[in-house]
Design a protein around this motif. Sequence first.
Motif, PDB file in Angstrom:
ATOM      1  N   SER A 117       0.798  -1.182  -0.187  1.00 34.72           N
ATOM      2  CA  SER A 117       0.072   0.136   0.044  1.00 34.72           C
ATOM      3  C   SER A 117       0.899   1.329  -0.093  1.00 34.72           C
ATOM      4  O   SER A 117       0.312   2.252  -0.345  1.00 34.72           O
ATOM      5  N   SER A 118       2.192   1.234   0.288  1.00 31.47           N
ATOM      6  CA  SER A 118       2.980   2.359   0.367  1.00 31.47           C
ATOM      7  C   SER A 118       3.237   2.881  -1.038  1.00 31.47           C
ATOM      8  O   SER A 118       3.357   4.040  -1.383  1.00 31.47           O
ATOM      9  N   LEU A 153       0.715   5.757  -2.207  1.00 29.05           N
ATOM     10  CA  LEU A 153       1.082   7.291  -1.535  1.00 29.05           C
ATOM     11  C   LEU A 153       1.908   7.952  -2.234  1.00 29.05           C
ATOM     12  O   LEU A 153       2.079   9.267  -1.897  1.00 29.05           O
ATOM     13  N   GLN A 163       2.286   6.610   8.105  1.00 26.45           N
ATOM     14  CA  GLN A 163       2.837   7.854   7.680  1.00 26.45           C
ATOM     15  C   GLN A 163       2.308   8.982   8.727  1.00 26.45           C
ATOM     16  O   GLN A 163       3.219   9.889   9.069  1.00 26.45           O
ATOM     17  N   GLY A 182      -0.579   4.191   5.245  1.00 28.82           N
ATOM     18  CA  GLY A 182      -1.078   5.600   5.324  1.00 28.82           C
ATOM     19  C   GLY A 182      -1.205   5.818   7.059  1.00 28.82           C
ATOM     20  O   GLY A 182      -0.549   6.978   7.490  1.00 28.82           O
ATOM     21  N   SER A 197      -4.504   0.676   3.373  1.00 26.97           N
ATOM     22  CA  SER A 197      -3.424   1.245   3.854  1.00 26.97           C
ATOM     23  C   SER A 197      -2.968   1.372   5.076  1.00 26.97           C
ATOM     24  O   SER A 197      -2.936   2.388   5.879  1.00 26.97           O
ATOM     25  N   LEU A 213      -5.343  12.111   4.482  1.00 28.68           N
ATOM     26  CA  LEU A 213      -4.557  11.035   4.634  1.00 28.68           C
ATOM     27  C   LEU A 213      -5.291  10.063   5.642  1.00 28.68           C
ATOM     28  O   LEU A 213      -5.383   8.893   5.247  1.00 28.68           O
ATOM     29  N   SER A 263      -9.774   2.933   2.933  1.00 27.17           N
ATOM     30  CA  SER A 263      -9.099   1.772   2.010  1.00 27.17           C
ATOM     31  C   SER A 263      -9.327   0.582   2.866  1.00 27.17           C
ATOM     32  O   SER A 263      -9.123  -0.525   2.212  1.00 27.17           O
ATOM     33  N   ALA A 271      -6.967   6.137   4.602  1.00 31.41           N
ATOM     34  CA  ALA A 271      -6.572   5.246   5.365  1.00 31.41           C
ATOM     35  C   ALA A 271      -7.770   4.373   5.845  1.00 31.41           C
ATOM     36  O   ALA A 271      -7.757   3.166   5.709  1.00 31.41           O
TER      37      ALA A 271
END
Length: 261
Positions: free
Chosen positions: A181-182, A185, A220, A217, A214, A237, A244, A241
Amino acid sequence: MIRFTIRTLLKNKTLWAWPGIFILFVVAVTIWGGVSADPSGYSYAINLGGLPLPTGIVINQLVSITILIAIIGIPTHFSENIKPERASLLLSKPISRSELFVSDFAGVYTFCFAYTVISVLLLTLLTAVHGVLFPFHHAVVMIVFLPLILISYYITIVLFLILTNSYLGGVILGYFLAGFSSLFLNVDPFLQMFGLTDTWFETLLNILAYLIPSAEGFQQIMGHIFSSGFSSLDGSLLAFAFASCVPFSLLGFYLLRKKQF
């Protein structure tokens, strides 16, 4: 069923390594190192054996180890629960498949939250012993977001456990897909690197971004708040997340309800 799940997780010896890692870290720093206040008053500095350790990197490493331990240990009970013999026994009781699915996630989240609080308390104890106040935003961001990171991985793993009936297959596929999933982003450099500048590819990846939980997400957001405080919270974001995580959760729920035992 929630209490049953929590009791099962508490008995899981693999997961004992989670608080164990934090206990070892606290003991090691207390005996061979120390903690001092950051001149800026915003954080603190850790040293071990006379060597200064970057606080952000240390905490990130502890979190990464914790995630790995949880990914290996937490899904074992669900893998056992969906085996025909165990599933038949559980479903013979006054519990529906819907309740089994929802209560399992509630139990896992409660467990992760409790172990995260214990971890934060251990870090708070470490800094307090050295006369330093553990930053409030560090405590809050770990307690809020570490369980969310783990749940996002767990959602993906559960889906593949149901599909493959294999603990190893579910964990490996779930771990790598959630970790993938990274990419979503920071998709532009990826597209440029492979020369995929067509809008079609970007649209496809944007759609996929909302289908795969994510974990990155949440990570981060946690990292940004940890280093810069709550002012760095990215609401868009955070919403992404959470959004998702919905498709795989619903798909896993549907497949469990239809699964033959």
